[in-house]
Design an enzyme around this catalytic site. Structure first.
Site, short mmCIF file in Angstrom:
data_model
loop_
_atom_site.label_atom_id
_atom_site.label_comp_id
_atom_site.label_asym_id
_atom_site.label_seq_id
_atom_site.Cartn_x
_atom_site.Cartn_y
_atom_site.Cartn_z
N TRP A 1 -11.57 -5.91 -2.08
CA TRP A 1 -10.19 -6.28 -1.73
C TRP A 1 -10.01 -7.76 -2.09
CZ3 TRP A 1 -11.88 -1.74 -0.59
CH2 TRP A 1 -11.00 -0.74 -0.22
N ARG B 1 5.10 4.28 6.33
CA ARG B 1 4.57 4.21 7.69
C ARG B 1 4.55 2.75 8.18
NH1 ARG B 1 -1.28 5.87 5.64
NH2 ARG B 1 -2.11 3.81 5.14
N ASP B 2 3.93 2.53 9.33
CA ASP B 2 3.95 1.18 9.91
C ASP B 2 2.88 0.29 9.28
OD1 ASP B 2 1.89 2.66 10.90
OD2 ASP B 2 2.27 2.24 13.01
N GLU B 3 2.90 0.23 7.94
CA GLU B 3 2.05 -0.72 7.20
C GLU B 3 2.92 -1.46 6.19
OE1 GLU B 3 -2.00 -0.49 6.49
OE2 GLU B 3 -2.22 1.55 7.18
N ASP C 1 0.83 -1.21 0.00
CA ASP C 1 0.00 0.00 0.00
C ASP C 1 0.87 1.25 0.00
OD1 ASP C 1 0.91 -0.66 2.56
OD2 ASP C 1 -0.78 0.30 3.57
N GLU D 1 -2.30 9.10 -1.11
CA GLU D 1 -3.34 8.20 -0.63
C GLU D 1 -4.71 8.89 -0.65
OE1 GLU D 1 -2.79 7.09 3.48
OE2 GLU D 1 -4.08 5.33 3.27
N ASP E 1 -5.67 -2.45 -2.95
CA ASP E 1 -4.81 -1.48 -3.63
C ASP E 1 -4.22 -2.10 -4.89
OD1 ASP E 1 -5.09 -1.11 -0.79
OD2 ASP E 1 -3.68 0.53 -0.89
C1 BGC Z 1 -4.13 0.89 3.75
C2 BGC Z 1 -4.91 0.89 2.46
C3 BGC Z 1 -5.84 -0.26 2.53
C4 BGC Z 1 -6.80 0.06 3.62
C5 BGC Z 1 -7.93 -0.87 3.78
C6 BGC Z 1 -5.08 1.14 4.85
O1 BGC Z 1 -4.50 1.19 6.08
O2 BGC Z 1 -3.08 1.77 3.71
O3 BGC Z 1 -4.36 1.30 1.36
O4 BGC Z 1 -6.43 -0.65 1.35
O5 BGC Z 1 -6.13 0.24 4.85
O6 BGC Z 1 -9.01 -0.17 4.01
#
Ligand code: BGC
Length: 716
Positions: free
Chosen positions: A397, A338-340, A334, A599, A347
């Site tokens: 998704w 950051r912390d993802e 995504d 985003e 996405d």
């Molecule tokens: C991510 C998104 C993802 C979404 C889901 C977010 O935290 O960065 O891009 O699709 O969560 O709703």
């Protein structure tokens, strides 16, 4: 492979410091060949003497480790000729670091461990194998802390020893398989574009583009104990100050503790998403202009090019390419900062067609879709992110299990991916079907909806479009893809054709009048779910015009918005939206200097205020999905779906020009060669030129007239 090798790890807990495994090789020379096979429970680098084996980074990549753990093979013959010892540094990475999150089934047993086998062949033909076992030793090196989110702390003064006994782990090896997909490698080197002092008095280096990778330096003169300490940011705030509150809990440390003399350093097991680097500490007298940055992404080959007479549209296209590089790091993420940094399926789904025009990502997605099939829940649900980090199932998704393989088939003619994915598609459609009360309708109570749509209520992430509408629509869409995919691989699809008809019938009853949002209209039009296309189109036009000719669509509606308009006779309005420069629009970020896709449409508003730090990445590729409209509509290059047509063996060229662009040109490298589609105005007259590669056939539609043409260069 690895029959006699053992998983080894360290007895001691060294926290987040990488473990370093050491082995003397004691080679009896002369050697004909030496090949190392290895993987780790973390991210590893192998060194023979002082040289790194291979120019790949972030091995073994991120996969569903308990079922599919890749190992890599390196020819180390030349390296072994120079040195007689080998060591392996293992950072926590995706396997053992913070990113793995907390699913119970994700507690892997080999944190920081390795398993290795070295096949030696001597000049006389004698063979020998060295394996990971009790003969190796372990310790820690110069890296004090390492984590994908938290960065790296390195002390150049430590003289490491790796003398502790290893611990043998009696763990499975059946999941170990050779590398598939592209390796991650370092690509371009960036010099500082500008070094400046902010209003707050901080020194900031601007690398000119928002990239994923790391800074490094060579030839730095320093004294022992001095530090290079850096922080990372993607954007300056409205006053021109350094800002990175949007990285949330990701510490992104870059701390290098100097020794005396001249030194060089590049981080090892972590990456950062950044354009700006704040200098927190730097050795006295040294100049930050020695800093360089290198971008790091999967070794995918560029295949698509687009340019037109509007520089801002060209920049939007470039920002999408940049965003793809930044987020195609072994898995489609995504965001990179950051912390993802997770493989969010939605996405990737919305962006996949654009991604496939831009680069050859057939191998890249092959690996990821394979992992998706492995992560599918027993009940058919597809987790929100692959590899699964914390669960969830959401429409649009999870539908990636149908949409991405089908797009791979269209774009690359990849029938094998359909064979792999069709069983998973059936399970997914079956999952949706299990929620229906009467075989037809479906009501979903958990979905991200039209994520980040601008019609959301203030402060909410969920766009206004009804979530069960979206679930039903994607249920229908996935079912139609499944039926088509089954036909391609020769399976009887009658059950799914019938199911599709039933879903659509029911959908039309339940949602016939549901045209309340732009996304609702777009989805009905593009998925073919309405009877009165004209009425829905008119409603969509009205919603857009009444909103000052601006979009409100989120993740789900945006990728299809321009298609829905241009497919239904509203080409001019589609171009109006593409060319809009004011907030909200695709070009607005470009007008304020963006180098990647944001985003949020309102990541930073015209008054300089930002969306909350909580969820505000400036490097999310999803809205870059508009580029498939540039290739596929502006220049009109489209794949056809027939069994012997896919992968651009037979394709369409049907450009849809607009005078405001002046000219447009798209080029696409396919398995057959390069397709070119170009148009321009000559004294108010459109002139089209095309190139059709050898071995292919194109259906060329110009001014409503279709011709079937074979290889050659043409002008119309
Ligand atoms: C991510 C998104 C993802 C979404 C889901 C977010 O935290 O960065 O891009 O699709 O969560 O709703």
């Amino acid at each position: 492979m690895f029959e006699s090798s053992k998983w080894i790890t360290s007895e001691k807990d060294y926290g987040s410091a990488p473990r370093v495994y050491f082995r003397d090789l004691n080679i009896i020379k002369p050697l004909r060949k030496a090949v190392l096979h290895i993987t780790a429970g973390g991210i590893y680098n192998v060194y023979v003497g002082n040289d790194k084996a291979g120019d790949v980074v972030f091995t073994p990549g991120w996969t569903v480790y308990d079922k599919h753990h890749m190992y890599q093979s390196y020819d180390i013959t030349d390296l072994v000729a120079e040195s007689d010892f080998l060591y392996v540094s293992v950072g926590s990475g995706w396997y053992a670091g913070r990113i793995k999150r907390s699913l119970p089934q994700k507690q892997f047993p080999c944190d920081f461990g390795i398993i290795a086998q070295i096949d030696l062949e001597y000049a006389g033909g004698l063979r020998e194998t060295i394996v990971s076992d009790e003969s190796w030793t372990v310790g820690t090196g110069n890296i004090l802390e390492s984590d994908i989110y938290d960065g790296e702390v390195y002390d150049a003064n430590i003289k490491p020893t790796f003398e502790d006994a290893v611990k043998i782990l009696d763990e499975s090896k059946t999941q170990l398989t050779p590398q598939i997909g592209e390796y991650v490698v370092e690509h371009d080197i960036f010099e500082p574009k500008k070094i400046f002092t902010t209003p707050k008095g901080e020194t900031v280096v601007d690398f000119g583009v928002n990239l994923t990778g790391y800074p490094f330096f060579e030839g730095l003169q320093a004294r022992m104990g001095e530090r290079v300490d850096l922080s990372f940011g993607e954007i300056l705030d409205k006053d021109g100050n350094f800002y990175n509150d949007n990285y949330r809990t990701a510490k992104c440390q870059f701390t290098y503790i100097c020794r005396d003399g001249e030194q060089s350093y590049k981080p090892h097991h972590t990456f950062y998403g950044f354009r700006y680097v704040r200098i927190n500490e730097f050795p006295e007298g040294a100049d930050p202009s020695i800093l360089r940055a290198v971008d790091v992404y999967s070794d995918i080959e560029r295949t698509g090019y687009f340019e037109c007479g509007n520089e801002e549209v060209n920049q939007l296209f470039k920002n999408t390419i940049r965003g793809q590089k930044d987020n195609f790091l072994d898995i489609p993420t995504d965001c990179p900062q950051r912390d993802e940094r997770l493989g969010w399926t939605g996405d990737a789904q919305v962006f996949c067609k654009t991604a496939m025009y831009n680069f050859n990502v057939n191998g890249f997605f092959n690996k990821w879709i394979y992992d998706m099939t492995l992560e599918q829940y027993e009940n058919g649900g597809i987790p929100d992110m692959i590899p699964n980090a914390f669960g969830g199932v959401s429409s649009a998704w999870a539908d990636s299990v149908c949409i991405i393989p089908w797009t791979m088939y269209q774009m690359y003619g990849n029938v094998d991916i359909l064979k792999l994915a069709v069983p998973a598609m059936k399970k997914w459609v079956g999952y949706m079907r299990s929620f229906t009360d009467n075989e037809f309708a479906y009501v979903q109570d958990r979905s991200y909806g039209d994520w980040l749509g601008l019609d959301a209520t203030e402060g909410s992430y969920d766009g206004k479009t009804d979530k069960s509408f979206l679930s039903d629509a994607f249920y229908a869409y996935s079912c139609s893809i499944l039926a088509k995919a089954m036909a391609i691989i020769g399976e009887d699809n009658s059950e799914y054709l019938e199911l599709y008809d039933n879903i659509v019938k029911e959908f039309k009853v339940r949602f016939a009048d549901y045209t309340e949002t732009q996304t609702a209209c777009v989805i009905q039009l593009h998925f073919g779910l309405c009877d009165d296309r004209r009425a829905v189109t008119e409603k969509l036009v009205k919603l857009i015009r009444d909103n000052d000719t601006a979009l409100t669509t989120g993740f789900v509606g945006t990728p299809y918005l321009l298609h829905a308009l241009s497919e239904n006779g509203e080409v001019e309005l589609a171009y109006d939206l593409l060319l809009r420069r004011e907030y909200p629009s695709w070009l607005y970020p470009v007008t304020v200097g963006a180098t990647t896709i944001w985003e949020h449409w309102d990541g930073m508003k015209p008054d300089g205020s930002m969306w909350s730090d909580d969820m505000n990445s400036f490097n999310h590729y999803a809205y870059g999905a508009v580029c498939d409209w540039m290739y596929g509509v502006i220049c009109g290059i489209n794949p056809r779906n027939g069994k012997d047509e896919a992968g651009f063996r037979v394709f369409d060229i049907a450009p849809v020009p607009d005078k405001r662009l002046g000219y447009a040109k798209a080029e696409l490298d396919t398995a057959y060669g390069r397709i070119v589609s170009e148009w321009k105005y000559e004294k108010d007259k459109f002139v089209y030129s095309f190139e059709i590669p050898e071995g292919t056939t194109a259906y060329v539609t110009v001014d409503g007239k279709t011709e079937i043409l074979s290889a050659g260069k043409y002008t119309r």
